[in-house]
Design an enzyme around this catalytic site. Structure first.
Site, short mmCIF file in Angstrom:
data_model
loop_
_atom_site.label_atom_id
_atom_site.label_comp_id
_atom_site.label_asym_id
_atom_site.label_seq_id
_atom_site.Cartn_x
_atom_site.Cartn_y
_atom_site.Cartn_z
N SER A 163 0.85 -1.27 0.17
CA SER A 163 -0.08 -0.19 0.25
C SER A 163 0.84 1.41 0.13
O SER A 163 1.93 1.28 -0.81
CB SER A 163 -1.12 -0.04 1.18
OG SER A 163 -1.98 0.93 1.22
N ASP A 329 -8.26 -7.13 -4.28
CA ASP A 329 -7.92 -5.56 -3.89
C ASP A 329 -8.63 -4.73 -4.82
O ASP A 329 -8.19 -4.47 -6.06
CB ASP A 329 -6.38 -5.49 -4.04
CG ASP A 329 -5.86 -4.33 -3.30
OD1 ASP A 329 -6.86 -3.21 -3.13
OD2 ASP A 329 -4.70 -3.92 -3.20
N HIS A 362 -7.64 -5.67 -0.24
CA HIS A 362 -6.41 -5.10 -0.10
C HIS A 362 -5.31 -5.42 1.13
O HIS A 362 -4.32 -5.70 0.94
CB HIS A 362 -6.60 -3.55 0.24
CG HIS A 362 -5.58 -2.55 0.29
ND1 HIS A 362 -4.43 -2.58 -0.90
CD2 HIS A 362 -5.14 -1.79 1.14
CE1 HIS A 362 -3.43 -1.61 -0.63
NE2 HIS A 362 -3.92 -1.12 0.53
#
Lengths: 395, 395
Positions: A163, A329, A362
C-alpha cells in the site's frame, strides 16, 4: 447506539515514551520538503530485527502503510498485539532475520515517535498541529534516506512495503536507484486514484467535522477528535476488505442476538466489527497524522514528477523489481500494478510481476496468504543469490 | 478546509409546506409494522403524472431510492433541479405519461411529506425523532398499498424502482402478487449485502457522532447534524459511482489551481465535487430519516422472510419480472440480480434479465443510459400488449 463516549475518551499517545530506537537527522541543516518548506531537526523512530552483516549488504527496509508503524514484528506498545508483519518478518520467515537486517521506521508525519504534527516545537513549546508542513511520500523517503545514511548503509538489499509502503518502495527506486538493489511494491500504485482520493477526503472531512478537532489544535484539553477519527477509520476499513471476504466472514449474521432489534444498535456482526475497528484505532493513532499521511498518499504521482511519463521515473534503472497485487484488491487493483509493470518494461527494467489469487482484498498483504509468502521468499532468494548473500536453501 | 459552517447552516425542511398530493391512511386502525409496533394515522405524500384510464389498469408505481422522493419528473421544490427520473418519466419517454398513470410516493420514514421521524406527534406536539418506530421495506410497501387502495386501483400495471426502489418492487411482487402485473427491480437485490450494511453503518455513525444530532432530538435549536449528514452522504456517494467513472470525470485534475496547495483545501476536483455533494444534500434531507431508511435497507432480506429460500418469496407468481443490472455497479452487482433471477427461474416465473453495459456505476439507473431506456420501453411495451394496453408503436 453510537460510538460509546466512554470508550472514546482515551489517554493521549505520548510518542516520546514509546520504546525503540530513535535518531535525530537534518540537525545541521534542515531538510527541504517537496513543498519548498524546510523541516529539521527531525526525529526518526525505528526498529531493527536481525544483524547487519560486515559488508552492510543485507539490510531490508520495510516501509509501513497509512496506519502502520515501525513495530513490524514486535508486540505493539499500545495495543499489545503482535507486530503487523510478524507473519512475514522473523527467523525462517520470508524476510528471514537469520539472514537479513530488517529496518522499519515510523514515517515522517506519523505519530509513533517520528517527527509529525504531534511533535512539540522547540520555538513555541507546543505541538505543531496544523502548522506542520504538508509532506509527501518523497519527503518520507528523503527522511528515511537520512536514517540509512546514519546507519552507514551504502545500498539497501531491498525496500519493501504494501500500500503506501509500496509507494515508498517505488519512490526509493526512483529517487535513489543506486541505493536500492531490489524493490518490492505490493498492492500499490504509482499514483493515487480519484476513488482513493475521494475515500481519503471522506475520512479527513469526518475528522474536521468533529468539533473536538478544533482546527487541529486539540492538545490542550482532554477532548480529542476521536469520534471523527473513528468514523474515518470505519470508512477506510471497508475499502481494505473485499465484498466476498465480508460476506464469508459476516454475511448477514446477527451479533449476540437471535432476532433484529428494530433499533440502531449493532444488530449485524459486520456493524459490531466495524465499530470495534473505529473505537480501537483511536487509541493508537493521531487524527492530525491521519490528515497528513492521507494527503501524502493523495499527492503521490510518480509520472507527474517525470513529465507525465511514468517510465521516465525509472530510466536506466538497475533495480530489480518484484511487483505484487491481489485479485480481490479493489483499492489498489491489479490494473494499477500492471500499468507500473508496463512502464518498467518500457525501460527494460528487471521486473517480476505476480498477481496473487486471494479473496481478502487490499488487506491480503497483511494476512496469512501462503502463496504471497512463497513468492516473497522466492524473489528474495533469487535476488540474494545474485547479490552474493546466503539464501534460504543454504540454511 | 472543512465543510463550511455557513453553508451548512440551512433553514429546516418543513415537509408540511411542500407542494403535491397527500392522503391520510391507517386512520381508523393503525398499521401493524414488521417490528410489531403500530403506526397511524399515516400521511403519504405523492405525485402523479398522466391520466388513470377508466379501467384503472394503466397505473405504474415508481418507488424511489434511499435519498429520492416523490418528485420524479417535477422540478424539486427545495433544490429547484429537474426531477430525479425526468429522463425516464414523461410524454414519449419510456414511462410514457401519454399512456401510463405514474404514481410515486415519498416512503414511510422519509422527510418529504410522508410520515417519518420529522412528523409532529399529535400526543406530544413534538417531532417523533428517535421515538419513531424502526420500519422495514415491507412497511414502506404496506403503506404504499394503502395509498393504492385509496386510489381504487385493483392491480398496478407495473411497480418499478432502482436500488431501494427495486427492493420495494420485489417486496410488492412478493407480498401482493395479485396487485402487480409487472415488476421491474433495477440495480437491486433481494437482500442487503454485508458490505452495503457496513457502508450504511459508517453513515449512521457519522451522523450520530455529530454533537448536533443530540440523540435525534435536534428539533428545538437551530443546530442540526449537518456535518455528520454531509460526511455520510460523501461516503455513500462514492459507492454510487465507479472507479472508471471517477477516473474519466476527474482523474487527478486539480480544482481551480495549477499546482498542489500543500494544504487541506480541495486540491483535486474529485474532493471539491464530493464536498459539494455533501453540502447540498443537507438542504434537502433529514438526518434521522437517513438513519431510518438505511436501516430499512439493511433489514431487507426476502429469503429470510421465507424460510431462507428466496424462491419461496415468489412461489406460483404470475407477475412478469424485468430484472436489470449495470456492469460497473459494485454496490448492487450483477451477481445479486442473477441470484434473484435464479430464484425466479426456480418457480418458473416469467422473467427477463438484462445486464446493461455501463461504466457509470450504481447511479447509472438515474443517468442518460440509452440502452437501459430502450430495454425499459421494450419490456413495458411487451407487457402492455399482453395487458391490452396501448403500446408506444400505437402512438
Amino acid at each position: 447506539m453510537g460510538l460509546e463516549n466512554s470508550v472514546l475518551k482515551t489517554a493521549p499517545i505520548d510518542p516520546t515514551t514509546l520504546p525503540g530506537r530513535r535518531v535525530r537527522v537534518a540537525v545541521d541543516q534542515p531538510m527541504i520538503l517537496d513543498s519548498g518548506a524546510t523541516l529539521g531537526p527531525i526525529t526518526i523512530a525505528y526498529q531493527t530485527y536481525g544483524q547487519l552483516n560486515a559488508d552492510k549488504t543485507n539490510a531490508i527496509l520495510v516501509c509501513h502503510a497509512l496506519t502502520g508503524d515501525q513495530f513490524v514484528a514486535d508486540r505493539h506498545p499500545i495495543t499489545g498485539k503482535a507486530g503487523w508483519w510478524s507473519m512475514v518478518v522473523g527467523a525462517g520467515k520470508p524476510l528471514d532475520t537469520n539472514r537479513y537486517f530488517i529496518i522499519c521506521a515510523n514515517v515522517l508525519g506519523g505519530c509513533m515517535g517520528s517527527t509529525g504534527p504531534m511533535e512539540v516545537r522547540s520555538d513555541t513549546g507546543r505541538p505543531f498541529g496544523l502548522d506542520f508542513p504538508v509532506i509527501t511520500v518523497g519527503d518520507m523517503v528523503r527522511a528515511q534516506k537520512l536514517l540509512i545514511d546514519q546507519l552507514g548503509i551504502e545500498q539497501l538489499f531491498a525496500v519493501i512495503g504494501g500500500s503506501m509502503g509500496g509507494m515508498q518502495a517505488l519512490q526509493w527506486a526512483s529517487a535513489y536507484p543506486e541505493r536500492v538493489y531490489a524493490a518490492l511494491p505490493i498492492a500499490a500504485s504509482a499514483r493515487h486514484s480519484a476513488q482513493n482520493i475521494a475515500f481519503h477526503e471522506v475520512g479527513r472531512q469526518a475528522i474536521m467535522a468533529d468539533p473536538d478537532w478544533q482546527g487541529g489544535a486539540y492538545f490542550d484539553g482532554a477532548a480529542k477528535p476521536t469520534r471523527g477519527l473513528a468514523v474515518a477509520r470505519m470508512a477506510a476499513h471497508i475499502t481494505y476488505l473485499s465484498e466476498p471476504a465480508l460476506h464469508r466472514k459476516f454475511g448477514r449474521q446477527l451479533q449476540d442476538r437471535t432476532a433484529l432489534s428494530f433499533g440502531f444498535d449493532a444488530d449485524f456482526q459486520v456493524e459490531s466489527y466495524l465499530r470495534h475497528q473505529g473505537i480501537t484505532f483511536v487509541d493508537r493513532f493521531d487524527a492530525n497524522s491521519y490528515l497528513y499521511i492521507t494527503r501524502a498518499m493523495d499527492y503521490f504521482d510518480l509520472a507527474k514528477d517525470h513529465g507525465g511519463v511514468l517510465a521516465e521515473a525509472f530510466r536506466a534503472t538497475k533495480v530489480r523489481f518484484c511487483v505484487m497485487s491481489f485479485t480481490s484488491d479493489w483499492l489498489f487493483p491489479t490494473s494499477e500494478s500492471r500499468d507500473l509493470v508496463h512502464a518498467l518494461n518500457a525501460v527494460a527494467a528487471n521486473v517480476s510481476f505476480v498477481e496473487i489469487e486471494s479473496d481478502k482484498g487490499h488487506d491480503a498483504f497483511l494476512l496469512d496468504e501462503p502463496e504471497f509468502h512463497r513468492v516473497l521468499r522466492g524473489f528474495l532468494d533469487g535476488a540474494a543469490s545474485h547479490r552474493g548473500l546466503p539464501t534460504s536453501g543454504m540454511d
